[in-house]
Design a protein around this motif. Structure first.
Motif, PDB file in Angstrom:
ATOM      1  N   GLY A 188       7.542   6.789  20.375  1.00  0.00           N
ATOM      2  CA  GLY A 188       7.070   5.955  19.290  1.00  0.00           C
ATOM      3  C   GLY A 188       5.555   5.942  19.227  1.00  0.00           C
ATOM      4  O   GLY A 188       4.881   6.466  20.108  1.00  0.00           O
ATOM      5  N   ILE A 189       5.037   5.348  18.173  1.00  0.00           N
ATOM      6  CA  ILE A 189       3.598   5.227  17.995  1.00  0.00           C
ATOM      7  C   ILE A 189       3.189   3.792  18.292  1.00  0.00           C
ATOM      8  O   ILE A 189       3.769   2.850  17.747  1.00  0.00           O
ATOM      9  N   ILE A 190       2.198   3.635  19.169  1.00  0.00           N
ATOM     10  CA  ILE A 190       1.659   2.318  19.468  1.00  0.00           C
ATOM     11  C   ILE A 190       0.296   2.204  18.789  1.00  0.00           C
ATOM     12  O   ILE A 190      -0.584   3.047  18.987  1.00  0.00           O
ATOM     13  N   ILE A 191       0.136   1.162  17.986  1.00  0.00           N
ATOM     14  CA  ILE A 191      -1.102   0.967  17.241  1.00  0.00           C
ATOM     15  C   ILE A 191      -1.657  -0.428  17.512  1.00  0.00           C
ATOM     16  O   ILE A 191      -0.960  -1.285  18.063  1.00  0.00           O
ATOM     17  N   ASN A 192      -2.885  -0.650  17.132  1.00  0.00           N
ATOM     18  CA  ASN A 192      -3.439  -1.992  17.173  1.00  0.00           C
ATOM     19  C   ASN A 192      -2.837  -2.817  16.044  1.00  0.00           C
ATOM     20  O   ASN A 192      -2.229  -2.284  15.114  1.00  0.00           O
ATOM     21  N   PHE A 193      -3.022  -4.126  16.121  1.00  0.00           N
ATOM     22  CA  PHE A 193      -2.529  -4.998  15.052  1.00  0.00           C
ATOM     23  C   PHE A 193      -3.481  -4.852  13.875  1.00  0.00           C
ATOM     24  O   PHE A 193      -4.403  -5.636  13.676  1.00  0.00           O
ATOM     25  N   ASP A 194      -3.250  -3.795  13.090  1.00  0.00           N
ATOM     26  CA  ASP A 194      -4.199  -3.406  12.057  1.00  0.00           C
ATOM     27  C   ASP A 194      -3.443  -2.800  10.880  1.00  0.00           C
ATOM     28  O   ASP A 194      -2.606  -1.897  11.055  1.00  0.00           O
ATOM     29  N   GLU A 195      -3.745  -3.279   9.682  1.00  0.00           N
ATOM     30  CA  GLU A 195      -3.043  -2.844   8.481  1.00  0.00           C
ATOM     31  C   GLU A 195      -3.204  -1.347   8.232  1.00  0.00           C
ATOM     32  O   GLU A 195      -2.227  -0.644   7.970  1.00  0.00           O
ATOM     33  N   GLN A 196      -4.440  -0.839   8.333  1.00  0.00           N
ATOM     34  CA  GLN A 196      -4.690   0.567   8.042  1.00  0.00           C
ATOM     35  C   GLN A 196      -4.020   1.475   9.059  1.00  0.00           C
ATOM     36  O   GLN A 196      -3.461   2.522   8.700  1.00  0.00           O
ATOM     37  N   GLN A 197      -4.053   1.098  10.335  1.00  0.00           N
ATOM     38  CA  GLN A 197      -3.386   1.908  11.361  1.00  0.00           C
ATOM     39  C   GLN A 197      -1.880   1.952  11.133  1.00  0.00           C
ATOM     40  O   GLN A 197      -1.245   2.985  11.348  1.00  0.00           O
ATOM     41  N   MET A 198      -1.313   0.822  10.690  1.00  0.00           N
ATOM     42  CA  MET A 198       0.128   0.781  10.408  1.00  0.00           C
ATOM     43  C   MET A 198       0.474   1.717   9.257  1.00  0.00           C
ATOM     44  O   MET A 198       1.448   2.481   9.326  1.00  0.00           O
ATOM     45  N   ILE A 199      -0.331   1.705   8.202  1.00  0.00           N
ATOM     46  CA  ILE A 199      -0.085   2.571   7.043  1.00  0.00           C
ATOM     47  C   ILE A 199      -0.141   4.042   7.455  1.00  0.00           C
ATOM     48  O   ILE A 199       0.742   4.830   7.116  1.00  0.00           O
ATOM     49  N   LEU A 200      -1.190   4.404   8.196  1.00  0.00           N
ATOM     50  CA  LEU A 200      -1.361   5.800   8.607  1.00  0.00           C
ATOM     51  C   LEU A 200      -0.219   6.261   9.505  1.00  0.00           C
ATOM     52  O   LEU A 200       0.252   7.398   9.404  1.00  0.00           O
ATOM     53  N   ALA A 201       0.229   5.384  10.401  1.00  0.00           N
ATOM     54  CA  ALA A 201       1.322   5.741  11.318  1.00  0.00           C
ATOM     55  C   ALA A 201       2.610   6.012  10.546  1.00  0.00           C
ATOM     56  O   ALA A 201       3.315   6.995  10.811  1.00  0.00           O
ATOM     57  N   ILE A 202       2.923   5.155   9.591  1.00  0.00           N
ATOM     58  CA  ILE A 202       4.155   5.330   8.813  1.00  0.00           C
ATOM     59  C   ILE A 202       4.075   6.576   7.945  1.00  0.00           C
ATOM     60  O   ILE A 202       5.035   7.362   7.867  1.00  0.00           O
ATOM     61  N   LEU A 203       2.935   6.802   7.302  1.00  0.00           N
ATOM     62  CA  LEU A 203       2.773   7.993   6.476  1.00  0.00           C
ATOM     63  C   LEU A 203       2.853   9.268   7.304  1.00  0.00           C
ATOM     64  O   LEU A 203       3.403  10.281   6.862  1.00  0.00           O
ATOM     65  N   GLN A 204       2.319   9.203   8.531  1.00  0.00           N
ATOM     66  CA  GLN A 204       2.384  10.368   9.413  1.00  0.00           C
ATOM     67  C   GLN A 204       3.829  10.718   9.743  1.00  0.00           C
ATOM     68  O   GLN A 204       4.217  11.897   9.776  1.00  0.00           O
ATOM     69  N   ILE A 205       4.638   9.708   9.963  1.00  0.00           N
ATOM     70  CA  ILE A 205       6.061   9.944  10.254  1.00  0.00           C
ATOM     71  C   ILE A 205       6.785  10.492   9.034  1.00  0.00           C
ATOM     72  O   ILE A 205       7.553  11.463   9.120  1.00  0.00           O
ATOM     73  N   LEU A 206       6.526   9.894   7.875  1.00  0.00           N
ATOM     74  CA  LEU A 206       7.248  10.275   6.667  1.00  0.00           C
ATOM     75  C   LEU A 206       6.874  11.662   6.153  1.00  0.00           C
ATOM     76  O   LEU A 206       7.709  12.377   5.610  1.00  0.00           O
ATOM     77  N   LYS A 207       5.609  12.053   6.350  1.00  0.00           N
ATOM     78  CA  LYS A 207       5.123  13.291   5.746  1.00  0.00           C
ATOM     79  C   LYS A 207       5.072  14.484   6.699  1.00  0.00           C
ATOM     80  O   LYS A 207       4.917  15.622   6.263  1.00  0.00           O
ATOM     81  N   LYS A 259       0.831  -1.208   0.000  1.00  0.00           N
ATOM     82  CA  LYS A 259       0.000   0.000   0.000  1.00  0.00           C
ATOM     83  C   LYS A 259       0.868   1.262   0.000  1.00  0.00           C
ATOM     84  O   LYS A 259       0.529   2.255  -0.654  1.00  0.00           O
ATOM     85  N   LEU A 260       1.970   1.240   0.728  1.00  0.00           N
ATOM     86  CA  LEU A 260       2.893   2.381   0.706  1.00  0.00           C
ATOM     87  C   LEU A 260       3.443   2.589  -0.705  1.00  0.00           C
ATOM     88  O   LEU A 260       3.566   3.723  -1.178  1.00  0.00           O
ATOM     89  N   LYS A 261       3.753   1.497  -1.356  1.00  0.00           N
ATOM     90  CA  LYS A 261       4.252   1.555  -2.735  1.00  0.00           C
ATOM     91  C   LYS A 261       3.186   2.157  -3.659  1.00  0.00           C
ATOM     92  O   LYS A 261       3.490   2.994  -4.516  1.00  0.00           O
ATOM     93  N   GLU A 262       1.924   1.749  -3.461  1.00  0.00           N
ATOM     94  CA  GLU A 262       0.812   2.289  -4.254  1.00  0.00           C
ATOM     95  C   GLU A 262       0.650   3.789  -4.033  1.00  0.00           C
ATOM     96  O   GLU A 262       0.222   4.527  -4.926  1.00  0.00           O
ATOM     97  N   ASN A 263       1.000   4.240  -2.812  1.00  0.00           N
ATOM     98  CA  ASN A 263       0.909   5.661  -2.478  1.00  0.00           C
ATOM     99  C   ASN A 263       2.109   6.465  -2.988  1.00  0.00           C
ATOM    100  O   ASN A 263       2.250   7.645  -2.679  1.00  0.00           O
ATOM    101  N   GLY A 264       2.984   5.826  -3.741  1.00  0.00           N
ATOM    102  CA  GLY A 264       4.114   6.526  -4.332  1.00  0.00           C
ATOM    103  C   GLY A 264       5.298   6.721  -3.414  1.00  0.00           C
ATOM    104  O   GLY A 264       6.198   7.523  -3.713  1.00  0.00           O
ATOM    105  N   VAL A 265       5.333   6.017  -2.276  1.00  0.00           N
ATOM    106  CA  VAL A 265       6.449   6.153  -1.336  1.00  0.00           C
ATOM    107  C   VAL A 265       7.635   5.320  -1.827  1.00  0.00           C
ATOM    108  O   VAL A 265       7.492   4.121  -2.108  1.00  0.00           O
TER     109      VAL A 265
END
Length: 391
Positions: free
Chosen positions: A346-365, A251-257
């Motif tokens: 750090g960011i603590i998230i649930n074991f969830d694909e969408q939360q992981m994507i949002l957390a990484i994008l938040q850090i990168l952007k 999904k990160l790749k699809e988002n152009g990262v």
């Protein structure tokens, strides 16, 4: 006079439990303690990391009884009968059936260990360190002579196959039960309330100085990649959660990262993960590096460290990653909140694909948010995005 302590483990495979043991031994004064490590089998990438002053012993009979300990009883009984060992096969079948009816492993372990002698040496303290592992717990109680006996718990007892009935009877034989996190301690007390007074927490130890020194030895990334590097360290297995991060990378790749995700570790799930990598079309971006006794150069050089575990007891790789002041994303397993202050280190998230994507994008952007996750003592730290621009 030195205090004699024996720690019992399965082997010295490259893993958190084994690393935690080595870290603990490194902090124990040589002039005060005579240490022995007892292994069921001579195996593992950390064998050469055992200090020379530590005595190493093996359960020589384990190769003979290993199948009976680990394989399904029905499979063992059939194998014995096929080999013509009729009496042994019949006896094993009866013992297995009685153990199942009584819902007690103790009878089966007693039978398996009947020809294994007690250790001749006597110790001040004997530790069932690879816990909870029922066979090792039973072995320490019945085959090792020691003034005091300790059970160590490295995992979340609500997430693994914890035999409460077995533990409630055998664990009374231990003077102390140590759990590697406060949250894990509370969960064990909930399972074994009668033993509350014997249960305490003892977090896994790491030497920050040693980790930082090791980060400057050996090699790190060698692929000359100029995009964002994400790192995960851990055994390739379901509980470590690498199956979550493979579709996240897609999904990160699809988002152009422009990103690559590197995994250090080996394990039984490698083939499954290789198929998942191919399914999501990230063969070039998701890199299985294999096992490394020294993962610290990679931890130092990565842009984000991610711990995607389904469950842990404490998670020593997360503790090690914290030494390097890089942004961290972790799932909310037992002990995570004791290591990370959410949105600070750090960011603590649930074991969830969408939360992981949002957390990484938040850090990168978001450079400002990213800097909040970096240790305040690191003055003048350049943001990940700016670092990539400058490079």
């Amino acid at each position: 006079m030195k205090q004699k302590i024996i720690f019992m483990v399965i082997n010295m495979n490259i893993g958190g439990t084994e690393k935690a043991l080595l870290n603990m031994i490194a902090e124990m004064p040589k002039e005060k303690y005579e240490i022995t490590i007892l292994m069921l089998e001579k195996y593992g990438g950390f064998l050469e990391s055992i200090p020379s002053e530590v005595n190493v012993e093996y359960v020589e009979e384990y190769s003979r009884i290993k199948d009976m300990v680990n394989n399904p009883p029905k499979e063992i009984a059939i194998s014995l009968l096929k080999k013509g060992k009729l009496i042994k096969g019949f006896n094993f079948t009866i013992i297995t059936l009685v153990s199942r009816v009584l819902k007690s492993k103790r009878l089966l372990f007693k039978y398996i260990l009947k020809n294994v002698p007690e250790f001749k040496a006597e110790y001040d303290i004997a530790v069932a360190y690879a816990g909870p592992m029922d066979f090792i717990s039973y072995f320490v109680v019945h085959k090792i002579k020691a003034e005091k006996k300790i059970q160590w718990i490295h995992f979340d007892v609500t997430k693994i196959g914890f035999d409460r009935q077995f533990a409630s009877k055998l664990y009374h034989k231990f003077d102390k039960l140590f759990v590697v996190s406060e949250e894990g301690k509370d969960k064990l007390i909930d399972k074994l309330p009668d033993l509350e007074k014997r249960i305490d927490s003892f977090p896994n130890r790491i030497s920050t100085q040693l980790v930082l020194e090791m980060a400057n030895k050996g090699r790190g990334f060698e692929d000359h990649f100029t995009g964002f590097r994400i790192l995960t360290v851990g055994r390739l297995s379901k509980e470590k959660g690498q199956d979550l991060i493979i579709p996240v990378l897609a999904k990160l790749k699809e988002n152009g990262v422009n990103v690559r995700w590197y995994c250090i570790g080996e394990g039984s799930a490698r083939e499954e993960y290789e198929q998942l990598i191919k399914k999501h079309g990230v063969e070039k971006e998701f890199i299985l590096l294999g096992a490394y006794p020294n993962p610290y150069p990679f931890m130092k050089q990565c842009d984000i460290y991610v711990q995607p575990s389904r469950h842990e007891g404490y998670c020593i790789t997360l503790a090690e990653a914290r030494c390097f002041n890089n942004p961290i994303v972790s799932t909310n397993f037992t002990g995570a909140n004791e290591q990370l202050s959410n949105n600070k280190k750090g960011i603590i998230i649930n074991f969830d694909e969408q939360q992981m994507i949002l957390a990484i994008l938040q850090i990168l952007k978001n450079d400002q948010f990213q800097m909040k996750l970096i240790n305040e003592t690191q003055i003048g730290k350049v943001s990940i995005r700016n670092k990539k621009i400058l490079s």
